[in-house]
Design a protein around this motif. Structure first.
Motif, mmCIF file in Angstrom:
data_model
loop_
_atom_site.group_PDB
_atom_site.id
_atom_site.type_symbol
_atom_site.label_atom_id
_atom_site.label_comp_id
_atom_site.label_asym_id
_atom_site.label_seq_id
_atom_site.Cartn_x
_atom_site.Cartn_y
_atom_site.Cartn_z
ATOM 1 N N GLN A 111 10.223 18.780 -14.066
ATOM 2 C CA GLN A 111 11.672 18.972 -14.148
ATOM 3 C C GLN A 111 12.354 18.443 -12.891
ATOM 4 N N LYS A 112 11.782 18.698 -11.727
ATOM 5 C CA LYS A 112 12.378 18.254 -10.464
ATOM 6 C C LYS A 112 12.419 16.730 -10.388
ATOM 7 N N ILE A 113 11.365 16.080 -10.851
ATOM 8 C CA ILE A 113 11.319 14.617 -10.815
ATOM 9 C C ILE A 113 12.403 14.030 -11.705
ATOM 10 N N VAL A 114 12.540 14.579 -12.913
ATOM 11 C CA VAL A 114 13.517 14.037 -13.860
ATOM 12 C C VAL A 114 14.940 14.345 -13.419
ATOM 13 N N GLN A 115 15.165 15.524 -12.881
ATOM 14 C CA GLN A 115 16.508 15.877 -12.420
ATOM 15 C C GLN A 115 16.952 15.005 -11.254
ATOM 16 N N ASP A 116 16.008 14.548 -10.469
ATOM 17 C CA ASP A 116 16.327 13.666 -9.355
ATOM 18 C C ASP A 116 16.436 12.245 -9.905
ATOM 19 N N GLY A 117 17.634 11.845 -10.260
ATOM 20 C CA GLY A 117 17.843 10.529 -10.849
ATOM 21 C C GLY A 117 17.311 9.397 -9.992
ATOM 22 N N LEU A 124 0.816 -1.219 0.000
ATOM 23 C CA LEU A 124 0.000 0.000 0.000
ATOM 24 C C LEU A 124 0.849 1.267 0.000
ATOM 25 N N SER A 125 1.922 1.278 0.770
ATOM 26 C CA SER A 125 2.802 2.452 0.785
ATOM 27 C C SER A 125 3.439 2.660 -0.581
ATOM 28 N N SER A 126 3.884 1.575 -1.189
ATOM 29 C CA SER A 126 4.472 1.675 -2.532
ATOM 30 C C SER A 126 3.449 2.182 -3.538
ATOM 31 N N ARG A 127 2.247 1.658 -3.444
ATOM 32 C CA ARG A 127 1.183 2.064 -4.373
ATOM 33 C C ARG A 127 0.903 3.557 -4.253
ATOM 34 N N TYR A 128 0.758 4.041 -3.014
ATOM 35 C CA TYR A 128 0.442 5.449 -2.821
ATOM 36 C C TYR A 128 1.619 6.353 -3.181
ATOM 37 N N ALA A 129 2.829 5.882 -2.973
ATOM 38 C CA ALA A 129 4.001 6.661 -3.384
ATOM 39 C C ALA A 129 4.038 6.794 -4.903
ATOM 40 N N ALA A 130 3.745 5.706 -5.620
ATOM 41 C CA ALA A 130 3.715 5.754 -7.079
ATOM 42 C C ALA A 130 2.574 6.657 -7.559
ATOM 43 N N MET A 131 1.446 6.603 -6.869
ATOM 44 C CA MET A 131 0.309 7.463 -7.220
ATOM 45 C C MET A 131 0.680 8.936 -7.009
ATOM 46 N N PHE A 132 1.359 9.214 -5.911
ATOM 47 C CA PHE A 132 1.812 10.575 -5.614
ATOM 48 C C PHE A 132 2.732 11.076 -6.725
ATOM 49 N N MET A 133 3.694 10.237 -7.127
ATOM 50 C CA MET A 133 4.628 10.619 -8.195
ATOM 51 C C MET A 133 3.883 10.860 -9.510
ATOM 52 N N SER A 134 2.922 10.011 -9.805
ATOM 53 C CA SER A 134 2.142 10.161 -11.031
ATOM 54 C C SER A 134 1.367 11.478 -11.016
ATOM 55 N N ASN A 135 0.768 11.794 -9.881
ATOM 56 C CA ASN A 135 0.031 13.054 -9.768
ATOM 57 C C ASN A 135 0.960 14.264 -9.868
ATOM 58 N N ASN A 144 3.488 10.668 -18.189
ATOM 59 C CA ASN A 144 3.213 12.090 -17.966
ATOM 60 C C ASN A 144 4.477 12.929 -18.143
ATOM 61 N N LEU A 145 5.590 12.428 -17.654
ATOM 62 C CA LEU A 145 6.850 13.155 -17.801
ATOM 63 C C LEU A 145 7.233 13.303 -19.269
ATOM 64 N N ALA A 146 6.946 12.283 -20.063
ATOM 65 C CA ALA A 146 7.312 12.312 -21.483
ATOM 66 C C ALA A 146 6.478 13.296 -22.285
ATOM 67 N N SER A 147 5.426 13.827 -21.699
ATOM 68 C CA SER A 147 4.609 14.807 -22.418
ATOM 69 C C SER A 147 5.319 16.145 -22.562
ATOM 70 N N CYS A 148 6.380 16.338 -21.823
ATOM 71 C CA CYS A 148 7.154 17.580 -21.879
ATOM 72 C C CYS A 148 8.376 17.372 -22.781
ATOM 73 N N HIS A 149 8.373 18.021 -23.946
ATOM 74 C CA HIS A 149 9.459 17.832 -24.916
ATOM 75 C C HIS A 149 10.839 18.107 -24.320
ATOM 76 N N SER A 150 10.947 19.099 -23.460
ATOM 77 C CA SER A 150 12.259 19.452 -22.916
ATOM 78 C C SER A 150 12.821 18.385 -21.974
ATOM 79 N N LEU A 151 11.988 17.468 -21.507
ATOM 80 C CA LEU A 151 12.445 16.411 -20.606
ATOM 81 C C LEU A 151 12.710 15.088 -21.319
ATOM 82 N N GLN A 152 12.276 14.977 -22.550
ATOM 83 C CA GLN A 152 12.352 13.694 -23.246
ATOM 84 C C GLN A 152 13.774 13.178 -23.383
#
Length: 130
Positions: free
Chosen positions: A28-34, A8-19, A67-75
């Motif tokens: 940008q912050k998500i992608v920069q954080d390897g 459940l914690s993993s699921r909600y963490a992934a949901m949080f990241m998706s949102n 969702n991240l891939a929708s931003c051309h500058s992050l691709q």
């Protein structure tokens, strides 16, 4: 939380990241954080390789990357971090949501001429046409 072992914690963490990935300012912050991308991969790959598979965690992780891939500058960053082969592997998934998210990722990359070249090099068009 994505690697804590508690489904459940993993699921909600992934949901949080998706949102978060839906918000332009957060992408940008998500992608920069390897480490964030690595953890999303773990949610997809390790979940699939264990008996404790939670399809909802996988779906949220996949939605985040799409969702991240929708931003051309992050691709380019996503490609360099190895996202493309992982998502392409899910195009043939029996899980409709995983497959849809993988196809959305590919469609987002295809909308950018630079990223489209990477897809062609991965022979993705051959895989999609069958």
């Amino acid at each position: 939380l994505l690697r804590c072992g508690d489904i459940l914690s993993s699921r909600y963490a992934a949901m949080f990241m998706s949102n978060l990935a839906r918000v332009k300012e957060s992408r940008q912050k998500i992608v920069q954080d390897g480490k964030a991308i690595q953890l999303l991969f773990l949610a997809l790959i390790q979940q699939a390789d264990t008996n404790h598979t939670d399809s909802l965690t996988q779906q949220h992780a996949m939605a985040c990357l799409s969702n991240l891939a929708s931003c051309h500058s992050l691709q380019n960053d996503l490609i360099l971090k190895g996202c493309t082969p992982v998502l392409i592997d899910h195009i043939s998934s029996t899980d409709l949501i995983l497959r849809s998210c993988a196809l959305l990722y590919v469609a987002n990359l295809a909308s950018n001429s630079t990223s489209r070249t990477i897809l062609e090099e991965c022979c993705i068009t051959k895989d999609l046409i069958g």
